[in-house]
Design a protein around this motif. Structure first.
Motif, PDB file in Angstrom:
ATOM      1  N   ASN A  93      -5.498  12.666  -0.754  1.00  0.00           N
ATOM      2  CA  ASN A  93      -4.836  12.366  -2.022  1.00  0.00           C
ATOM      3  C   ASN A  93      -5.395  13.277  -3.112  1.00  0.00           C
ATOM      4  O   ASN A  93      -6.417  13.943  -2.928  1.00  0.00           O
TER       5      ASN A  93
ATOM      6  N   LYS B  15       3.689   3.887   7.010  1.00  0.00           N
ATOM      7  CA  LYS B  15       2.821   5.067   7.095  1.00  0.00           C
ATOM      8  C   LYS B  15       3.456   6.277   6.413  1.00  0.00           C
ATOM      9  O   LYS B  15       2.782   7.037   5.717  1.00  0.00           O
TER      10      LYS B  15
ATOM     11  N   ARG C 230       5.666   6.200   3.980  1.00  0.00           N
ATOM     12  CA  ARG C 230       5.640   5.967   2.535  1.00  0.00           C
ATOM     13  C   ARG C 230       4.242   6.238   1.972  1.00  0.00           C
ATOM     14  O   ARG C 230       4.095   6.830   0.905  1.00  0.00           O
ATOM     15  N   GLY C 231       3.229   5.800   2.710  1.00  0.00           N
ATOM     16  CA  GLY C 231       1.854   6.026   2.265  1.00  0.00           C
ATOM     17  C   GLY C 231       1.531   7.508   2.171  1.00  0.00           C
ATOM     18  O   GLY C 231       0.874   7.962   1.222  1.00  0.00           O
TER      19      GLY C 231
ATOM     20  N   ARG D 212       3.353   9.019  -0.880  1.00  0.00           N
ATOM     21  CA  ARG D 212       2.758   8.575  -2.145  1.00  0.00           C
ATOM     22  C   ARG D 212       1.410   9.256  -2.388  1.00  0.00           C
ATOM     23  O   ARG D 212       1.103   9.684  -3.503  1.00  0.00           O
ATOM     24  N   ALA D 213       0.598   9.406  -1.335  1.00  0.00           N
ATOM     25  CA  ALA D 213      -0.769   9.913  -1.502  1.00  0.00           C
ATOM     26  C   ALA D 213      -0.871  11.434  -1.406  1.00  0.00           C
ATOM     27  O   ALA D 213      -1.540  12.066  -2.225  1.00  0.00           O
TER      28      ALA D 213
END
Length: 255
Positions: free
Chosen positions: A164, A216, A218-219, A222-223
């Motif tokens: 991230n 997973k 989406r994560g 986002r990150a």
């Protein structure tokens, strides 16, 4: 050695001062140092230049000319099942690089039973996020464990790091710069199919259902997508087609 300045009696105080300054700069190679640090600033474009400059000057003071030979750090990022591990292994085999995987460093720290390892173990057990300070500290500890000469130090490939933007900025804030960031770009459909195929493997039980696989993805978006955009803006991003089978991903993109 003793420095001796020469000037005739007619020289003004200002001229003597200038001569002394020039000799001081020459003897201490100040211009050489500033030119090299400036070149590093242009090459690595650190987010926070002041700590970077301080670190580089200290390295030169401690290690001399060889300190200007900076570590070559290449990050490999991508979505779940994009083939990061295989790409890193391929690069290591072809180019002799050393792979550093943050997930492996965390597991080893837990196994060693250190104070940090105990805390990390608790966080992983609770499915909580490991603080960026822990991850970047382990990364730097691993990098600093190299004991050979700087001229012989290998290039490093960072497997899945930074995950991230917060990690990336914290890593850079301590004067450690990435040379390149390789983005294994693959479609959602490709990544979803690969996750489904490997969901029965040990360590991938959290990809067993469609909802888990979607979460997973989406994560990741986002990150990690902000990380990709950040390094793209810095001109350090290289995109690689990861829709093709992982074993066919080439290493031509490395400088």
């Amino acid at each position: 050695t003793v420095s001796v300045l020469y000037w005739d009696g007619m020289s003004t105080a200002e001229e003597r001062k200038k001569l002394a300054a020039e000799q001081y700069l020459a003897e201490n190679r100040v211009r050489w140092l500033l030119e090299n640090v400036t070149a590093d600033l242009i090459n690595f474009t650190p987010t926070r230049p002041h700590p970077f400059i301080v670190k580089r000057v200290r390295e030169v003071q401690e290690n001399g000319l060889v300190a200007m030979q900076r570590r070559h750090l290449i990050a490999v990022v991508g979505g779940p099942a994009s083939g990061k591990g295989m790409a890193c292994a391929h690069v290591a085999q072809e180019l002799g690089t050393v792979t550093i995987a943050p997930a492996e460093l965390l597991r080893n720290e837990v196994k060693d039973g250190s104070e940090m390892g105990k805390r990390v173990g608790e966080l992983l057990h609770a499915d909580a996020v490991v603080p960026k300070e822990f991850v970047t500290e382990l990364m730097r500890k691993k990098l600093d464990s190299y004991s050979g000469s700087a001229a012989d130090e290998p290039a490093y490939v960072l497997d899945g790091f930074p995950r991230n933007l917060e990690q990336a900025l914290h890593f850079e804030s301590h004067g450690t710069e990435l040379s390149k960031v390789i983005y294994l770009r693959a479609s959602d459909d490709t990544l979803t199919k690969r996750m489904e195929l490997r969901s029965t493997d040990n360590g991938h039980e959290d990809e067993s259902t469609a909802d888990q696989r979607s979460a997973k993805l989406r994560g990741f978006k986002r990150a990690t997508l902000p990380v990709i955009e950040y390094y793209k803006a810095l001109g350090k991003l290289v995109e690689v087609d990861a829709d093709q089978p992982p074993e066919r991903v080439e290493v031509w993109w490395l400088p």
